[in-house]
Write a protein that holds these residues in place. Sequence first.
Motif, mmCIF file in Angstrom:
data_model
loop_
_atom_site.group_PDB
_atom_site.id
_atom_site.type_symbol
_atom_site.label_atom_id
_atom_site.label_comp_id
_atom_site.label_asym_id
_atom_site.label_seq_id
_atom_site.Cartn_x
_atom_site.Cartn_y
_atom_site.Cartn_z
ATOM 1 N N LEU A 1 0.724 -1.340 -0.233
ATOM 2 C CA LEU A 1 -0.061 0.093 0.036
ATOM 3 C C LEU A 1 0.968 1.191 -0.109
ATOM 4 O O LEU A 1 0.667 2.192 -0.564
ATOM 5 C CB LEU A 1 -0.943 0.002 1.296
ATOM 6 N N LEU A 2 1.992 1.150 0.606
ATOM 7 C CA LEU A 2 2.784 2.461 0.871
ATOM 8 C C LEU A 2 3.560 2.535 -0.700
ATOM 9 O O LEU A 2 3.538 3.743 -1.098
ATOM 10 C CB LEU A 2 4.235 2.189 1.646
ATOM 11 N N GLU A 3 3.984 1.520 -1.313
ATOM 12 C CA GLU A 3 4.422 1.624 -2.575
ATOM 13 C C GLU A 3 3.398 2.443 -3.328
ATOM 14 O O GLU A 3 3.866 3.138 -4.256
ATOM 15 C CB GLU A 3 4.839 0.196 -3.075
ATOM 16 N N ARG A 4 2.197 1.763 -3.565
ATOM 17 C CA ARG A 4 1.166 2.229 -4.340
ATOM 18 C C ARG A 4 0.951 3.709 -4.328
ATOM 19 O O ARG A 4 0.650 4.320 -5.142
ATOM 20 C CB ARG A 4 -0.055 1.226 -4.307
ATOM 21 N N LYS A 5 0.793 4.088 -3.042
ATOM 22 C CA LYS A 5 0.559 5.328 -2.589
ATOM 23 C C LYS A 5 1.659 6.202 -3.321
ATOM 24 O O LYS A 5 1.445 7.270 -3.920
ATOM 25 C CB LYS A 5 0.436 5.563 -1.276
ATOM 26 N N GLN A 6 2.773 5.891 -3.176
ATOM 27 C CA GLN A 6 3.912 6.641 -3.880
ATOM 28 C C GLN A 6 3.669 6.702 -5.272
ATOM 29 O O GLN A 6 4.094 7.739 -5.757
ATOM 30 C CB GLN A 6 5.356 6.009 -3.302
ATOM 31 N N LEU A 7 3.646 5.493 -5.866
ATOM 32 C CA LEU A 7 3.536 5.478 -7.108
ATOM 33 C C LEU A 7 2.337 6.588 -7.732
ATOM 34 O O LEU A 7 2.506 7.343 -8.839
ATOM 35 C CB LEU A 7 3.112 4.096 -7.700
ATOM 36 N N GLU A 8 1.143 6.506 -6.960
ATOM 37 C CA GLU A 8 -0.009 7.369 -7.162
ATOM 38 C C GLU A 8 0.536 8.872 -7.080
ATOM 39 O O GLU A 8 0.077 9.785 -8.164
ATOM 40 C CB GLU A 8 -1.168 7.341 -6.213
ATOM 41 N N LEU B 1 -9.595 2.249 14.614
ATOM 42 C CA LEU B 1 -8.920 3.545 14.908
ATOM 43 C C LEU B 1 -9.452 4.580 13.590
ATOM 44 O O LEU B 1 -9.531 4.194 12.798
ATOM 45 C CB LEU B 1 -7.392 3.126 14.567
ATOM 46 N N GLU B 2 -9.736 5.728 14.185
ATOM 47 C CA GLU B 2 -10.225 6.912 13.335
ATOM 48 C C GLU B 2 -9.022 7.768 13.007
ATOM 49 O O GLU B 2 -8.415 8.415 13.971
ATOM 50 C CB GLU B 2 -11.294 7.572 14.112
ATOM 51 N N VAL B 3 -8.734 7.638 11.815
ATOM 52 C CA VAL B 3 -7.295 8.452 11.266
ATOM 53 C C VAL B 3 -7.893 8.923 9.944
ATOM 54 O O VAL B 3 -8.853 8.603 9.449
ATOM 55 C CB VAL B 3 -6.168 7.426 11.365
ATOM 56 N N SER B 4 -7.063 9.899 9.609
ATOM 57 C CA SER B 4 -7.300 10.632 8.250
ATOM 58 C C SER B 4 -7.253 9.882 6.988
ATOM 59 O O SER B 4 -6.421 8.508 7.216
ATOM 60 C CB SER B 4 -6.456 11.784 7.967
ATOM 61 N N GLU B 5 -7.802 10.034 5.837
ATOM 62 C CA GLU B 5 -7.866 9.056 4.920
ATOM 63 C C GLU B 5 -6.668 8.675 4.436
ATOM 64 O O GLU B 5 -6.478 7.524 3.953
ATOM 65 C CB GLU B 5 -8.750 9.723 3.714
ATOM 66 N N ASP B 6 -5.861 9.439 4.335
ATOM 67 C CA ASP B 6 -4.341 9.215 3.667
ATOM 68 C C ASP B 6 -3.383 8.251 4.299
ATOM 69 O O ASP B 6 -2.564 8.033 4.195
ATOM 70 C CB ASP B 6 -3.687 10.407 3.262
ATOM 71 N N ILE B 7 -3.899 7.926 5.741
ATOM 72 C CA ILE B 7 -3.150 7.045 6.615
ATOM 73 C C ILE B 7 -3.450 5.727 6.351
ATOM 74 O O ILE B 7 -4.910 5.233 6.251
ATOM 75 C CB ILE B 7 -3.285 7.391 8.295
#
Lengths: 217, 217
Positions: free
Chosen positions: A205-212, B182-188
């Motif tokens: 997910l981290l990887e993909r977020k970076q790609l995005e 957990l409630e966190v902002s969308e990008d986490i």
Amino acid sequence: MSKDERTLYFPKASLDRLKIYRRLLTETDSEYISSEDIANKLGINPELVRKDLSYINYKGKPKVGYHVQSLLDELNELFGLKKTTNVIIVGAGHLGRALANFKGFSKYGIKIVGIFDNDPQKINQFVGELVVLPLDYINRVVRRFNVEIGTICVPEEAAQKIADLLVQNGIKAIWNFAPVKLEVSEDIIVVDEDISQSLLTIKHLLERKQLEKAGEK
Amino acid sequence: MSKDERTLYFPKASLDRLKIYRRLLTETDSEYISSEDIANKLGINPELVRKDLSYINYKGKPKVGYHVQSLLDELNELFGLKKTTNVIIVGAGHLGRALANFKGFSKYGIKIVGIFDNDPQKINQFVGELVVLPLDYINRVVRRFNVEIGTICVPEEAAQKIADLLVQNGIKAIWNFAPVKLEVSEDIIVVDEDISQSLLTIKHLLERKQLEKAGEK
DNA sequence: TATTTAACGTTATTTTTTTCACGATTTAAT
DNA sequence: ATTAAATCGTGAAAAAAATAACGTTAAATA
């Protein structure tokens, strides 16, 4: 619909969601909750919630929603949390000890009745209220306490051997923390808890977020 | 298909299976493996394996199968295992310590660079090669080691607060062992590792098996 | 070099799961 | 007592995923 039929079949995905609903309900204070409330908290849509609940034949009240406590009861019943199940742990390393010390299991009707290791240094050590026993004691503990679930917390090289041992001793379900695919006969339930696997999810997910992000620019 | 596109979308279930294929491959000695071999070991059918691999655009060789090492490489790349990610752990109880001591993470490109607790008794204790630090040190460790992932191993009452703290300090992904949503902002990114949930699965399967048995008679 | 064969890749079909739509039910308000 | 409003329950439609079918490719063999 008879009790037998109603547990007969419904989608795997629904079962997973029912577990999540259950947890959500334990965190809910109000008396009633609507399918929409549940759906919103989980980011799914309410029809799906209603359909899932229809599989277990649970009825809500129009205009009011679902009665939290009684739905929770129903789900606890579905997941067999109301009766106590005795469990043993094989492997008294850090993880095995952490599990043996975990207080939260009682809420799930789980009781840890034994912890085992083959390391003479660990044998006889206390872990909470339990004493680490050698592997040959598995047999009598299983009989004595009618143990159905065995937990594998040994290094991966030893896991298959322990699985065999557990099955020989009449264990019906294995909760496997070792990162290997165990080979056991069909009628034995194996649930893998390979926590490293979640790391794959996170990293992916981290990887993909970076790609995005890179793609946006 | 560009590299960007190929990670863009495929079924969640496929992603989960790809993780399983990956693990299977690490346990495979031969040079090549066929979709059928993979499928047999996992109890699914070979077409599904081929389809899953087609999503990541990985090509096998007709008559031979898939080259184990290169497929493994590809999957490691997909899951971002090739680069090292620094991780911190909050909560130095049994579980936190078990994780900090776990040697297997390096295989996944994971390095534990800090463990934190607010209990004065635990602070300054050694856990493997690390020393337990108070929570206010999170900030500097995160900066110093460019930490992206935070692991929550605190009791459920404290989990949300720690999550907020981690997010404040720039953590991008949370690996949550506390049994709460957990409630966190969308990008986490949040990945829940609620091991008690698996108990629901086990108990449910045991229950169902008993019902089936009763039904047969 | 031609032929056979094993295993892949991909399109089509089927099945499963989710979403949509709407009638039914219960509560509350007029 | 009627009416209005909210929410459920469920059958139908749509979407997604898994399976089947089959053509293609590469290796092995004659």
